[in-house]
Design a protein around this motif. Structure first.
Motif, PDB file in Angstrom:
ATOM      1  N   ALA A  47       0.808  -1.221   0.000  1.00  0.00           N
ATOM      2  CA  ALA A  47       0.000   0.000   0.000  1.00  0.00           C
ATOM      3  C   ALA A  47       0.840   1.269   0.000  1.00  0.00           C
ATOM      4  O   ALA A  47       0.426   2.284  -0.564  1.00  0.00           O
ATOM      5  CB  ALA A  47      -0.940   0.003   1.208  1.00  0.00           C
ATOM      6  N   ASP A  48       2.000   1.231   0.631  1.00  0.00           N
ATOM      7  CA  ASP A  48       2.797   2.459   0.753  1.00  0.00           C
ATOM      8  C   ASP A  48       4.284   2.116   0.719  1.00  0.00           C
ATOM      9  O   ASP A  48       4.968   2.124   1.743  1.00  0.00           O
ATOM     10  CB  ASP A  48       2.444   3.177   2.060  1.00  0.00           C
ATOM     11  N   PRO A  49       4.820   1.826  -0.469  1.00  0.00           N
ATOM     12  CA  PRO A  49       6.228   1.430  -0.580  1.00  0.00           C
ATOM     13  C   PRO A  49       7.193   2.487  -0.050  1.00  0.00           C
ATOM     14  O   PRO A  49       8.238   2.132   0.504  1.00  0.00           O
ATOM     15  CB  PRO A  49       6.413   1.217  -2.087  1.00  0.00           C
ATOM     16  N   VAL A  50       6.865   3.759  -0.214  1.00  0.00           N
ATOM     17  CA  VAL A  50       7.763   4.817   0.267  1.00  0.00           C
ATOM     18  C   VAL A  50       7.853   4.774   1.786  1.00  0.00           C
ATOM     19  O   VAL A  50       8.944   4.848   2.359  1.00  0.00           O
ATOM     20  CB  VAL A  50       7.269   6.195  -0.221  1.00  0.00           C
ATOM     21  N   LYS A  51       6.718   4.656   2.453  1.00  0.00           N
ATOM     22  CA  LYS A  51       6.710   4.544   3.914  1.00  0.00           C
ATOM     23  C   LYS A  51       7.432   3.276   4.356  1.00  0.00           C
ATOM     24  O   LYS A  51       8.137   3.267   5.374  1.00  0.00           O
ATOM     25  CB  LYS A  51       5.273   4.549   4.426  1.00  0.00           C
ATOM     26  N   ALA A  52       7.248   2.210   3.591  1.00  0.00           N
ATOM     27  CA  ALA A  52       7.867   0.935   3.948  1.00  0.00           C
ATOM     28  C   ALA A  52       9.385   1.044   4.002  1.00  0.00           C
ATOM     29  O   ALA A  52      10.027   0.443   4.868  1.00  0.00           O
ATOM     30  CB  ALA A  52       7.453  -0.155   2.965  1.00  0.00           C
ATOM     31  N   VAL A  53       9.961   1.800   3.090  1.00  0.00           N
ATOM     32  CA  VAL A  53      11.415   1.990   3.088  1.00  0.00           C
ATOM     33  C   VAL A  53      11.883   2.549   4.422  1.00  0.00           C
ATOM     34  O   VAL A  53      12.865   2.085   5.010  1.00  0.00           O
ATOM     35  CB  VAL A  53      11.839   2.913   1.930  1.00  0.00           C
ATOM     36  N   ASP A  54      11.163   3.536   4.949  1.00  0.00           N
ATOM     37  CA  ASP A  54      11.548   4.153   6.220  1.00  0.00           C
ATOM     38  C   ASP A  54      11.254   3.229   7.398  1.00  0.00           C
ATOM     39  O   ASP A  54      12.088   3.056   8.295  1.00  0.00           O
ATOM     40  CB  ASP A  54      10.811   5.484   6.403  1.00  0.00           C
ATOM     41  N   VAL A  55      10.072   2.639   7.425  1.00  0.00           N
ATOM     42  CA  VAL A  55       9.688   1.779   8.553  1.00  0.00           C
ATOM     43  C   VAL A  55      10.618   0.584   8.679  1.00  0.00           C
ATOM     44  O   VAL A  55      11.015   0.199   9.793  1.00  0.00           O
ATOM     45  CB  VAL A  55       8.226   1.309   8.387  1.00  0.00           C
ATOM     46  N   LEU A  56      10.990   0.008   7.563  1.00  0.00           N
ATOM     47  CA  LEU A  56      11.795  -1.220   7.565  1.00  0.00           C
ATOM     48  C   LEU A  56      13.292  -0.952   7.544  1.00  0.00           C
ATOM     49  O   LEU A  56      14.084  -1.890   7.631  1.00  0.00           O
ATOM     50  CB  LEU A  56      11.418  -2.095   6.370  1.00  0.00           C
ATOM     51  N   GLY A  57      13.686   0.313   7.419  1.00  0.00           N
ATOM     52  CA  GLY A  57      15.105   0.628   7.375  1.00  0.00           C
ATOM     53  C   GLY A  57      15.794   0.099   6.138  1.00  0.00           C
ATOM     54  O   GLY A  57      16.965  -0.301   6.178  1.00  0.00           O
ATOM     55  N   ILE A  58      15.083   0.095   5.029  1.00  0.00           N
ATOM     56  CA  ILE A  58      15.619  -0.428   3.770  1.00  0.00           C
ATOM     57  C   ILE A  58      16.409   0.660   3.050  1.00  0.00           C
ATOM     58  O   ILE A  58      15.919   1.783   2.907  1.00  0.00           O
ATOM     59  CB  ILE A  58      14.481  -0.953   2.874  1.00  0.00           C
ATOM     60  N   LEU A  65      13.580  -4.789  -2.201  1.00  0.00           N
ATOM     61  CA  LEU A  65      13.286  -5.489  -0.952  1.00  0.00           C
ATOM     62  C   LEU A  65      11.860  -5.216  -0.491  1.00  0.00           C
ATOM     63  O   LEU A  65      11.236  -6.068   0.154  1.00  0.00           O
ATOM     64  CB  LEU A  65      14.289  -5.074   0.130  1.00  0.00           C
ATOM     65  N   VAL A  66      11.344  -4.038  -0.803  1.00  0.00           N
ATOM     66  CA  VAL A  66       9.945  -3.741  -0.508  1.00  0.00           C
ATOM     67  C   VAL A  66       9.039  -4.625  -1.365  1.00  0.00           C
ATOM     68  O   VAL A  66       8.049  -5.192  -0.885  1.00  0.00           O
ATOM     69  CB  VAL A  66       9.637  -2.256  -0.746  1.00  0.00           C
ATOM     70  N   ASP A  67       9.377  -4.739  -2.641  1.00  0.00           N
ATOM     71  CA  ASP A  67       8.593  -5.592  -3.544  1.00  0.00           C
ATOM     72  C   ASP A  67       8.625  -7.047  -3.073  1.00  0.00           C
ATOM     73  O   ASP A  67       7.622  -7.771  -3.186  1.00  0.00           O
ATOM     74  CB  ASP A  67       9.148  -5.505  -4.968  1.00  0.00           C
ATOM     75  N   LEU A  68       9.769  -7.469  -2.545  1.00  0.00           N
ATOM     76  CA  LEU A  68       9.907  -8.826  -2.030  1.00  0.00           C
ATOM     77  C   LEU A  68       8.879  -9.090  -0.931  1.00  0.00           C
ATOM     78  O   LEU A  68       8.188 -10.117  -0.932  1.00  0.00           O
ATOM     79  CB  LEU A  68      11.324  -9.008  -1.477  1.00  0.00           C
ATOM     80  N   ASN A  69       8.761  -8.144  -0.012  1.00  0.00           N
ATOM     81  CA  ASN A  69       7.799  -8.291   1.074  1.00  0.00           C
ATOM     82  C   ASN A  69       6.359  -8.227   0.589  1.00  0.00           C
ATOM     83  O   ASN A  69       5.489  -8.958   1.072  1.00  0.00           O
ATOM     84  CB  ASN A  69       8.017  -7.198   2.121  1.00  0.00           C
ATOM     85  N   ALA A  70       6.111  -7.338  -0.361  1.00  0.00           N
ATOM     86  CA  ALA A  70       4.742  -7.173  -0.865  1.00  0.00           C
ATOM     87  C   ALA A  70       4.215  -8.461  -1.489  1.00  0.00           C
ATOM     88  O   ALA A  70       3.018  -8.747  -1.448  1.00  0.00           O
ATOM     89  CB  ALA A  70       4.689  -6.032  -1.874  1.00  0.00           C
ATOM     90  N   ALA A  71       5.130  -9.260  -2.049  1.00  0.00           N
ATOM     91  CA  ALA A  71       4.740 -10.497  -2.739  1.00  0.00           C
ATOM     92  C   ALA A  71       4.947 -11.731  -1.861  1.00  0.00           C
ATOM     93  O   ALA A  71       5.015 -12.846  -2.375  1.00  0.00           O
ATOM     94  CB  ALA A  71       5.546 -10.637  -4.029  1.00  0.00           C
ATOM     95  N   LEU A  72       5.011 -11.532  -0.567  1.00  0.00           N
ATOM     96  CA  LEU A  72       5.404 -12.621   0.340  1.00  0.00           C
ATOM     97  C   LEU A  72       4.524 -13.859   0.201  1.00  0.00           C
ATOM     98  O   LEU A  72       5.016 -14.989   0.256  1.00  0.00           O
ATOM     99  CB  LEU A  72       5.346 -12.107   1.779  1.00  0.00           C
ATOM    100  N   ARG A  73       3.234 -13.672   0.005  1.00  0.00           N
ATOM    101  CA  ARG A  73       2.325 -14.828  -0.046  1.00  0.00           C
ATOM    102  C   ARG A  73       2.479 -15.631  -1.341  1.00  0.00           C
ATOM    103  O   ARG A  73       2.209 -16.825  -1.365  1.00  0.00           O
ATOM    104  CB  ARG A  73       0.880 -14.370   0.090  1.00  0.00           C
TER     105      ARG A  73
END
Length: 259
Positions: A47-58, A65-73
């Motif tokens: 939903a929010d890849p930009v926020k994910a970069v900051d939250v996850l410390g990527i 790496l954000v895309d990797l998590n988004a497709a986890l299932r």
């Protein structure tokens, strides 16, 4: 005997393989807690890849790496011992263990995971990026989440045996032994000694822990107490100093002078 390893920050993403099946993983008692982490992680990254970069410390140079998590299932999975990489796993080198040692590893070694809580080396998981000290929107702190849920899984995996706790500090906070379990828990610290001076050096610590696990598996050692583990390690060639039992377990110091 149950050996708990830390995960690696770096992971090898498989190119092909069946998607994640939570029901196939070891310790199904952890399935609901695993699903909660996956839901929160996928929602954030999709939903929010930009926020994910900051939250996850990527690093901003690794948006994949954000895309990797988004497709986890839906992402391909592989055995956990092929997903986790780094110093511990290079030293353990699961692929080159003898047949008997591989069989022992399947029943005695588990990896602490921010996403899955605990996984066996043969469990099929996807690669992911989630540090243990992260706070996820909708879930809260990963450490706090697993402190609420991990205990029954550890107790089930451990049974009546010795717990050999090789986790790093971040992942040790997911669950801490108490009472009767603490009495049969051994933690291992690796000290690098040069000219009589001892220090804790990350690379020595990780590599030696990987070698210790490999040696125990190859030797078929099955100590049932911290003292018996210390003796088994001495028999395998390490210099080991045993601390006094505490409410959190017994610390063994493995002293090395070279890598």
């Amino acid at each position: 005997m149950l050996i708990l390893l830390p995960p690696s920050e770096g992971k090898t993403a498989p190119r092909r393989g069946a998607p994640l099946d939570l029901g196939s993983l070891s310790l199904p008692v952890l399935t609901p807690a695993r699903a909660e982490v996956i839901d929160a992680l996928v929602e954030l990254c999709a939903a929010d890849p930009v926020k994910a970069v900051d939250v996850l410390g990527i690093p901003k140079t690794q948006p994949e790496l954000v895309d990797l998590n988004a497709a986890l299932r839906e992402a391909p999975t592989a055995r956990a011992d092929r997903i986790y990489t780094g110093v511990v796993y290079d030293a353990l080198d699961p692929a080159t263990l003898s047949t008997a040692a591989k069989r022992r590893a399947a029943g005695r070694v588990m990896v602490t995971s921010s996403v899955f809580g605990l996984v066996g080396l043969g469990d099929r998981i996807p690669a992911y990026r989630l540090s243990g000290d992260t706070t996820l929107p909708g879930l809260g702190g990963v450490q706090a989440h697993w402190r609420r849920h991990l205990g029954p899984g550890v107790v089930e995996a451990l049974g009546r045996g010795l717990l050999v706790d090789l986790r790093s500090g971040t992942y040790a906070a997911f669950w801490r032994p108490e009472g009767e379990i603490a009495a049969r828990t051994a933690t291992v610290r690796v000290l690098h000694e040069v000219d009589g001076r001892r220090t804790v050096v990350s690379h020595f610590n990780k590599a030696t822990k990987g070698r210790i696990v490999r040696a125990l598996l190859e030797a078929g050692a099955a100590p049932r107490t911290p003292a018996a583990l210390a003796e088994a390690l001495r028999d395998l060639g390490w210099a080991v100093e045993q601390g006094d039992p505490t409410a959190k377990g017994t610390q063994l110091d493995v002293v090395v002078s070279e890598l």
